[in-house]
Enzyme design. Structure first.
Site, PDB file in Angstrom:
ATOM      1  N   ARG A 240       0.801  -1.225   0.000  1.00 18.80           N
ATOM      2  CA  ARG A 240       0.000   0.000   0.000  1.00 18.80           C
ATOM      3  C   ARG A 240       0.831   1.270   0.000  1.00 18.80           C
ATOM      4  O   ARG A 240       0.564   2.206  -0.759  1.00 18.80           O
ATOM      5  CB  ARG A 240      -0.934   0.036   1.223  1.00 18.80           C
ATOM      6  CG  ARG A 240      -2.198  -0.732   1.039  1.00 18.80           C
ATOM      7  CD  ARG A 240      -2.632  -1.312   2.346  1.00 18.80           C
ATOM      8  NE  ARG A 240      -1.698  -2.361   2.708  1.00 18.80           N
ATOM      9  CZ  ARG A 240      -1.834  -3.645   2.390  1.00 18.80           C
ATOM     10  NH1 ARG A 240      -2.904  -4.027   1.742  1.00 18.80           N
ATOM     11  NH2 ARG A 240      -0.938  -4.540   2.712  1.00 18.80           N
ATOM     12  N   THR A 241       1.816   1.321   0.883  1.00 16.34           N
ATOM     13  CA  THR A 241       2.494   2.609   1.061  1.00 16.34           C
ATOM     14  C   THR A 241       3.208   3.017  -0.216  1.00 16.34           C
ATOM     15  O   THR A 241       3.078   4.144  -0.694  1.00 16.34           O
ATOM     16  CB  THR A 241       3.473   2.537   2.253  1.00 16.34           C
ATOM     17  OG1 THR A 241       2.755   2.054   3.385  1.00 16.34           O
ATOM     18  CG2 THR A 241       4.062   3.903   2.563  1.00 16.34           C
TER      19      THR A 241
ATOM     20  N   LYS B  71      26.034  -3.194  -2.000  1.00 15.39           N
ATOM     21  CA  LYS B  71      27.501  -3.142  -2.092  1.00 15.39           C
ATOM     22  C   LYS B  71      28.119  -2.508  -0.850  1.00 15.39           C
ATOM     23  O   LYS B  71      29.328  -2.329  -0.777  1.00 15.39           O
ATOM     24  CB  LYS B  71      27.917  -2.311  -3.312  1.00 15.39           C
ATOM     25  CG  LYS B  71      27.398  -2.820  -4.630  1.00 15.39           C
ATOM     26  CD  LYS B  71      27.897  -1.895  -5.731  1.00 15.39           C
ATOM     27  CE  LYS B  71      27.256  -2.217  -7.063  1.00 15.39           C
ATOM     28  NZ  LYS B  71      27.523  -1.166  -8.049  1.00 15.39           N
TER      29      LYS B  71
ATOM     30  N   HIS C  46       5.448   5.801  11.506  1.00 18.24           N
ATOM     31  CA  HIS C  46       4.910   5.665  10.147  1.00 18.24           C
ATOM     32  C   HIS C  46       3.874   6.781  10.001  1.00 18.24           C
ATOM     33  O   HIS C  46       2.673   6.539   9.995  1.00 18.24           O
ATOM     34  CB  HIS C  46       4.278   4.278  10.013  1.00 18.24           C
ATOM     35  CG  HIS C  46       3.908   3.878   8.619  1.00 18.24           C
ATOM     36  ND1 HIS C  46       4.031   4.715   7.528  1.00 18.24           N
ATOM     37  CD2 HIS C  46       3.400   2.703   8.145  1.00 18.24           C
ATOM     38  CE1 HIS C  46       3.612   4.073   6.447  1.00 18.24           C
ATOM     39  NE2 HIS C  46       3.229   2.856   6.800  1.00 18.24           N
TER      40      HIS C  46
ATOM     41  N   ARG D  31      11.448   3.890   3.249  1.00 15.90           N
ATOM     42  CA  ARG D  31      11.104   2.874   4.260  1.00 15.90           C
ATOM     43  C   ARG D  31      12.370   2.110   4.605  1.00 15.90           C
ATOM     44  O   ARG D  31      13.098   1.659   3.703  1.00 15.90           O
ATOM     45  CB  ARG D  31      10.029   1.927   3.748  1.00 15.90           C
ATOM     46  CG  ARG D  31       9.826   0.746   4.688  1.00 15.90           C
ATOM     47  CD  ARG D  31       8.586  -0.031   4.391  1.00 15.90           C
ATOM     48  NE  ARG D  31       7.395   0.711   4.748  1.00 15.90           N
ATOM     49  CZ  ARG D  31       6.167   0.200   4.723  1.00 15.90           C
ATOM     50  NH1 ARG D  31       5.983  -1.051   4.354  1.00 15.90           N
ATOM     51  NH2 ARG D  31       5.128   0.929   5.051  1.00 15.90           N
TER      52      ARG D  31
HETATM   53  C1  NCD Z   1       2.157  -1.067   8.234  1.00 20.12           C
HETATM   54  C2  NCD Z   1       3.663  -0.917   8.335  1.00 20.12           C
HETATM   55  O1  NCD Z   1       4.387  -1.166   7.381  1.00 20.12           O
HETATM   56  O2  NCD Z   1       4.085  -0.507   9.402  1.00 20.12           O
HETATM   57  N1  NCD Z   1       1.728  -1.334   6.928  1.00 20.12           N
HETATM   58  C3  NCD Z   1       1.405  -0.326   6.095  1.00 20.12           C
HETATM   59  O3  NCD Z   1       2.202   0.543   5.791  1.00 20.12           O
HETATM   60  N2  NCD Z   1       0.153  -0.281   5.644  1.00 20.12           N
HETATM   61  C4  NCD Z   1       1.616  -2.037   9.199  1.00 20.12           C
HETATM   62  C5  NCD Z   1       2.154  -3.431   9.168  1.00 20.12           C
HETATM   63  O4  NCD Z   1       2.965  -3.784   8.323  1.00 20.12           O
HETATM   64  O5  NCD Z   1       1.719  -4.210  10.024  1.00 20.12           O
END
Ligand code: NCD
Length: 306
Positions: A47-48, A77, A126, A98
């Site tokens: 999703r993100t 590397k 997040h 991320r």
């Molecule tokens: C979340 C995350 O990555 O922290 N997912 C997301 O971004 N929708 C929650 C999760 O992975 O449990």
């Protein structure tokens, strides 16, 4: 300039950002034409990453994507995160990052010449997930003021749960219920913040009474990747499952939300319950990320301390 933690937002900036998200519903435009977003993902995501990329494209911008930066970028590397950021900043106008380490976005921001958006830093935060969670609550319930919000599951490692708790700390009228095993409780940093903000919270291990009381149930996944061993993770997986009878016990109009992915903690039989909002939440997320990109890359900051 950067979006790394939910504490950067206040009620005024949230209101303005959400008004923009409302306006963007169903629209595409060329507002960010000529701008490039780079997604640098050192951990899995559906999703993100896709929603940020879709948001950028719907606003007329372009996207560079490393969905598996551990293997597919020079990180394999041995390049440091800081060096990768210094380089990517010359190709892109915004970096969505991320990373498995808490604090990685702050490190990136300290060397970056372009805005960094934290798309999850280990068990840290997040923030954009929390924004879309709050937007979902407001769209579905009108306002979060005066509401009882139960946050359930892995509150120790869950960065989405942590960011949402910080964000709800802006609203004195909200009552928080933290439902978890004693080993996976919400961190003291957040509980101290809530006390300072005079936001009431309770901690409990019992899900059933919380389901009956809450206006919002935020169910979360046990964060397998943060546990020291699979055996340790297995002790907690399956502890809190929302099944249909539990969903049916909720107050009229109450909602269940989840950042997703779910791995068993909401039974599929709940999906057609009137309380289930977690897939609709995905669509709200796209709007919030479009609004955020406009704020970060446009001429107007919408009052966010970026
Ligand atoms: C979340 C995350 O990555 O922290 N997912 C997301 O971004 N929708 C929650 C999760 O992975 O449990």
């Amino acid at each position: 300039m950067h979006v790394v933690r939910t504490q950067q937002f206040d009620r005024d900036s949230l209101k303005r950002l959400f008004e923009l998200a409302d306006e963007l519903e169903g629209k595409t435009s060329a507002t960010l034409s000529g701008k490039i977003l780079a997604s640098l993902f050192f951990e899995p995501s559906t999703r993100t990453r896709f929603s940020f990329e879709s948001a950028m494209m719907r606003l007329g911008g372009d996207v560079l994507s490393a969905e598996n930066a551990n293997d597919a970028s020079s990180s394999a590397k041995g390049e440091t995160l800081e060096d990768s950021i210094r380089v990517m900043g010359q190709y892109a106008d915004v970096i969505v990052l991320r990373h498995p380490d808490a604090g990685a976005s702050e490190r990136a921001a300290s060397v970056s010449t372009v805005p960094i958006i934290n798309a999850g830093d280990g068990a840290g935060q997040h923030p954009t997930q929390a924004l879309l969670d709050l937007y979902t609550i407001e769209r579905e319930l009108g306002s979060v003021e005066g509401k009882i919000v139960a946050i359930v599951g892995d509150l120790k490692y869950g960065r989405a749960a942590r960011s949402l708790a910080y964000l709800l700390g802006k609203f004195e009228g909200v009552q928080l219920l933290f439902i978890s095993s004693p080993n996976l409780r919400m961190g003291d940093d957040i509980k101290e913040y809530l006390s300072e903000q005079r936001v009431a919270y309770e901690e409990s291990e019992a899900l059933e009474p919380a389901m009956r009381r809450a206006d919002v149930v935020y169910q979360t996944r046990v964060q397998r990747e943060r546990f020291p061993s699979e055996e340790e993770y297995r002790k907690f997986w399956g502890q809190y499952v929302i099944d249909r009878p539990l969903a049916d016990s909720m107050r009229e109009g109450a909602i269940i939300i989840h950042p997703l992915p779910r791995v068993g903690e909401i039974a599929p039989e709940v999906d057609d319950s009137p309380h289930a909002v977690y897939f609709k939440q995905v669509g709200y997320g796209l709007l919030v990320r479009m609004a955020l990109l406009r704020a970060v890359l446009g001429n107007e900051s919408y009052g966010i301390r970026l």
